[in-house]
Design a protein around this motif. Structure first.
Motif, PDB file in Angstrom:
ATOM      1  N   LEU A 389       0.832  -1.212   0.000  1.00 56.58           N
ATOM      2  CA  LEU A 389       0.000   0.000   0.000  1.00 56.58           C
ATOM      3  C   LEU A 389       0.867   1.263   0.000  1.00 56.58           C
ATOM      4  O   LEU A 389       0.559   2.238  -0.684  1.00 56.58           O
ATOM      5  CB  LEU A 389      -0.939  -0.013   1.204  1.00 56.58           C
ATOM      6  N   VAL A 390       1.942   1.241   0.767  1.00 55.66           N
ATOM      7  CA  VAL A 390       2.870   2.378   0.782  1.00 55.66           C
ATOM      8  C   VAL A 390       3.503   2.561  -0.600  1.00 55.66           C
ATOM      9  O   VAL A 390       3.657   3.682  -1.092  1.00 55.66           O
ATOM     10  CB  VAL A 390       3.959   2.184   1.859  1.00 55.66           C
ATOM     11  N   LEU A 391       3.853   1.460  -1.242  1.00 55.34           N
ATOM     12  CA  LEU A 391       4.439   1.512  -2.582  1.00 55.34           C
ATOM     13  C   LEU A 391       3.470   2.131  -3.583  1.00 55.34           C
ATOM     14  O   LEU A 391       3.864   2.940  -4.431  1.00 55.34           O
ATOM     15  CB  LEU A 391       4.824   0.099  -3.023  1.00 55.34           C
ATOM     16  N   LEU A 392       2.199   1.765  -3.489  1.00 56.90           N
ATOM     17  CA  LEU A 392       1.178   2.342  -4.370  1.00 56.90           C
ATOM     18  C   LEU A 392       1.090   3.856  -4.197  1.00 56.90           C
ATOM     19  O   LEU A 392       1.087   4.606  -5.189  1.00 56.90           O
ATOM     20  CB  LEU A 392      -0.183   1.705  -4.065  1.00 56.90           C
ATOM     21  N   LEU A 393       1.029   4.313  -2.969  1.00 56.91           N
ATOM     22  CA  LEU A 393       0.928   5.754  -2.706  1.00 56.91           C
ATOM     23  C   LEU A 393       2.148   6.501  -3.230  1.00 56.91           C
ATOM     24  O   LEU A 393       2.028   7.618  -3.749  1.00 56.91           O
ATOM     25  CB  LEU A 393       0.766   5.989  -1.205  1.00 56.91           C
ATOM     26  N   TYR A 394       3.311   5.897  -3.124  1.00 59.13           N
ATOM     27  CA  TYR A 394       4.540   6.534  -3.606  1.00 59.13           C
ATOM     28  C   TYR A 394       4.484   6.759  -5.118  1.00 59.13           C
ATOM     29  O   TYR A 394       4.814   7.849  -5.604  1.00 59.13           O
ATOM     30  CB  TYR A 394       5.745   5.665  -3.236  1.00 59.13           C
ATOM     31  N   PHE A 395       4.052   5.750  -5.861  1.00 55.20           N
ATOM     32  CA  PHE A 395       4.037   5.878  -7.315  1.00 55.20           C
ATOM     33  C   PHE A 395       2.889   6.763  -7.804  1.00 55.20           C
ATOM     34  O   PHE A 395       3.017   7.425  -8.837  1.00 55.20           O
ATOM     35  CB  PHE A 395       3.996   4.506  -7.980  1.00 55.20           C
ATOM     36  N   LEU A 396       1.792   6.794  -7.087  1.00 57.05           N
ATOM     37  CA  LEU A 396       0.728   7.734  -7.441  1.00 57.05           C
ATOM     38  C   LEU A 396       1.203   9.176  -7.262  1.00 57.05           C
ATOM     39  O   LEU A 396       0.861  10.065  -8.055  1.00 57.05           O
ATOM     40  CB  LEU A 396      -0.516   7.481  -6.584  1.00 57.05           C
ATOM     41  N   LYS A 397       2.017   9.397  -6.249  1.00 54.59           N
ATOM     42  CA  LYS A 397       2.588  10.726  -6.042  1.00 54.59           C
ATOM     43  C   LYS A 397       3.552  11.090  -7.167  1.00 54.59           C
ATOM     44  O   LYS A 397       3.562  12.238  -7.642  1.00 54.59           O
ATOM     45  CB  LYS A 397       3.317  10.774  -4.696  1.00 54.59           C
ATOM     46  N   LEU A 398       4.350  10.122  -7.622  1.00 51.34           N
ATOM     47  CA  LEU A 398       5.257  10.380  -8.741  1.00 51.34           C
ATOM     48  C   LEU A 398       4.482  10.740 -10.006  1.00 51.34           C
ATOM     49  O   LEU A 398       4.882  11.642 -10.755  1.00 51.34           O
ATOM     50  CB  LEU A 398       6.130   9.152  -9.005  1.00 51.34           C
ATOM     51  N   LEU A 399       3.390  10.036 -10.258  1.00 59.24           N
ATOM     52  CA  LEU A 399       2.586  10.328 -11.437  1.00 59.24           C
ATOM     53  C   LEU A 399       1.924  11.697 -11.322  1.00 59.24           C
ATOM     54  O   LEU A 399       1.774  12.413 -12.327  1.00 59.24           O
ATOM     55  CB  LEU A 399       1.500   9.253 -11.615  1.00 59.24           C
ATOM     56  N   LYS A 400       1.550  12.073 -10.111  1.00 58.28           N
ATOM     57  CA  LYS A 400       0.991  13.415  -9.896  1.00 58.28           C
ATOM     58  C   LYS A 400       2.017  14.480 -10.228  1.00 58.28           C
ATOM     59  O   LYS A 400       1.684  15.526 -10.824  1.00 58.28           O
ATOM     60  CB  LYS A 400       0.542  13.533  -8.424  1.00 58.28           C
ATOM     61  N   ASN A 401       3.262  14.237  -9.882  1.00 59.50           N
ATOM     62  CA  ASN A 401       4.330  15.202 -10.164  1.00 59.50           C
ATOM     63  C   ASN A 401       4.585  15.339 -11.660  1.00 59.50           C
ATOM     64  O   ASN A 401       5.046  16.396 -12.115  1.00 59.50           O
ATOM     65  CB  ASN A 401       5.617  14.786  -9.456  1.00 59.50           C
ATOM     66  N   LEU A 402       4.297  14.279 -12.436  1.00 58.58           N
ATOM     67  CA  LEU A 402       4.490  14.349 -13.893  1.00 58.58           C
ATOM     68  C   LEU A 402       3.588  15.399 -14.524  1.00 58.58           C
ATOM     69  O   LEU A 402       3.941  15.994 -15.555  1.00 58.58           O
ATOM     70  CB  LEU A 402       4.203  12.989 -14.532  1.00 58.58           C
ATOM     71  N   GLU A 403       2.432  15.622 -13.910  1.00 59.52           N
ATOM     72  CA  GLU A 403       1.490  16.581 -14.471  1.00 59.52           C
ATOM     73  C   GLU A 403       2.021  18.006 -14.370  1.00 59.52           C
ATOM     74  O   GLU A 403       1.579  18.892 -15.099  1.00 59.52           O
ATOM     75  CB  GLU A 403       0.156  16.491 -13.745  1.00 59.52           C
ATOM     76  N   ASN A 404       2.976  18.212 -13.476  1.00 58.28           N
ATOM     77  CA  ASN A 404       3.520  19.559 -13.276  1.00 58.28           C
ATOM     78  C   ASN A 404       4.826  19.791 -14.049  1.00 58.28           C
ATOM     79  O   ASN A 404       5.435  20.845 -13.950  1.00 58.28           O
ATOM     80  CB  ASN A 404       3.773  19.807 -11.785  1.00 58.28           C
ATOM     81  N   VAL A 405       5.269  18.741 -14.771  1.00 63.78           N
ATOM     82  CA  VAL A 405       6.526  18.866 -15.526  1.00 63.78           C
ATOM     83  C   VAL A 405       6.259  19.499 -16.883  1.00 63.78           C
ATOM     84  O   VAL A 405       5.323  19.116 -17.579  1.00 63.78           O
ATOM     85  CB  VAL A 405       7.167  17.468 -15.721  1.00 63.78           C
TER      86      VAL A 405
END
Length: 405
Positions: A389-405
């Motif tokens: 579950l922690v791993l899932l949250l980490y990668f969802l956060k990374l994908l969220k950051n892609l939207e700001n690139v």
């Protein structure tokens, strides 16, 4: 969506046959033989991952058909060679009397099985690149039917090892079927191209391979440990329960992950902002489906299992209930785990799988100290599930950051 439905159809049929077959085979062979089969599957699964060096990912991510075909050819030759090297090491240890208590028959068939499983994965990756999802879907059904049929037939001659022999022979048949379909692509690899590709992206060897190898140990060591420190019967119960619970996970992952890998790779190089939206939709759908299935298994199915199976299958209700949390957590991330490759975060895979490996070691140690297998399974499920579950949250956060690139 069309490709997902194609894969889903074949996987549904194959898993229904596999589950019904497993029920009959469990009754036919008994918990003891099932425990030995669980040890065989564990060894086979671990070494099949090492055999390909995880380089089958390059078959899928190749930018041209020539590069994909080159990696396909390379792995066709290299995978059996890697397995052969491990077999030589095992033979040396055996001759030195360092493996006196090992069932050599199980180990030898495990190495053979790992070769066919590795070649299955290599061909599967090449079919994914070529978008031959219908062929892959049909092959899953064919493999399951052949496997179950052979295991039933072989019981009447090999009542203890029939499960193992049937599995290996069925894998051999399907791999030959794959190579017949890919015969025009089979050739000798261009070594310079392989070396250049490895230099351009060495994270698979540096991080993904050791990470997935450790993950394989973490996931598959438990039946071996249970057989060694408790009993083969309990190993059989644990293996049967995990097979029952992971059947729907495999159904979801096999149907979604391959198509997701291909689609997410395309979006990463074009419209990165769409990856998060697609990923959230897939994760939500997967969790809802799995939650519903787990509820059915722990209620209606459990009453049937306890009535159908012999008394030797003790702890089956507890194992099913406590491991459901781990399976639900794995469902949240496994189908989208290709994000590690797409986002070039293979080092995260390494560290996470080291964590899972340590959880397994601690779980079996505490269970052994207290002479209670239920403690070991509880620790494994709780801390393993939280990790996913922690791993899932980490990668969802990374994908969220892609939207700001």
């Amino acid at each position: 969506m069309k490709n997902i439905l194609i894969m889903f159809r074949g996987t549904v049929i194959s898993q229904i046959v596999a589950i019904l077959g497993s029920l009959y085979l469990a009754k036919l062979y008994g918990a003891n033989a099932y425990g030995i089969f669980g040890v065989f599957i564990s060894i086979t699964s671990i070494f099949s991952i090492i055999n390909t060096l995880q380089l089958e990912k390059n078959v899928v991510t190749a930018k041209t058909i020539d590069k994909s075909k080159n990696w396909y050819a390379f792995l066709t030759f290299s995978s059996p060679l890697v397995a052969g090297l491990f077999l030589l090491v095992f033979y040396g240890l055996y001759k030195a009397d360092l493996l006196q208590n090992i069932d050599t028959n199980v180990v030898l068939w495990s190495f053979l099985g790992s070769v066919f499983v590795a070649l299955f994965v290599v061909n599967e990756s090449f079919f994914i690149y070529r978008k031959k999802f219908k062929l892959l879907s049909n092959s899953k059904v064919l493999l399951t039917f052949i496997n179950v049929a052979l295991q039933v037939i072989l019981f009447y001659k090999y009542q203890f090892y029939g499960l193992i022999y049937g599995y290996v022979i069925s894998q051999c048949i399907i791999v030959l079927y794959f190579y017949v379909n890919n015969i025009k692509f089979v050739g000798f690899p261009v070594q310079n191209d392989i070396k250049n590709d490895l230099k351009a992206n060495n994270t698979i060897i540096k991080f993904l391979l050791p990470g997935n190898a450790i993950n394989a140990f973490a996931i598959h060591l438990m039946p071996i440990f249970i057989a060694a420190f408790f009993s083969e019967e309990q190993a059989g119960v644990y293996f049967f329960v995990t097979k029952l619970l992971t059947a729907p996970l495999f159904l979801i992952s096999s149907s979604v992950s391959q198509v997701y890998f291909q689609k997410a790779s395309e979006l990463y190089h074009s419209k990165r902002t769409d990856i998060l939206k697609m990923t959230k939709k897939i994760v939500k759908g997967n969790l809802l489906i799995m939650l519903f299935i787990l509820l059915l298994i722990n209620t209606v199915a459990m009453y049937f299992l306890e009535w159908y199976l012999d008394p030797e299958w003790e702890n089956i209700r507890f194992f099913t209930l406590i491991l459901s949390f781990l399976i639900l957590a794995r469902t949240s991330f496994n189908p989208i785990s290709s994000l590690m490759i797409i986002l070039n975060k293979n080092h995260i895979s390494l560290w996470f799988n080291i964590y899972l490996f340590l959880v397994n070691i601690i779980a079996i140690y505490v269970g052994y100290v207290y002479a209670d297998i239920t403690i070991a399974v509880s620790i494994l499920s709780l801390f393993g599930g939280v990790g996913y579950l922690v791993l899932l949250l980490y990668f969802l956060k990374l994908l969220k950051n892609l939207e700001n690139v």
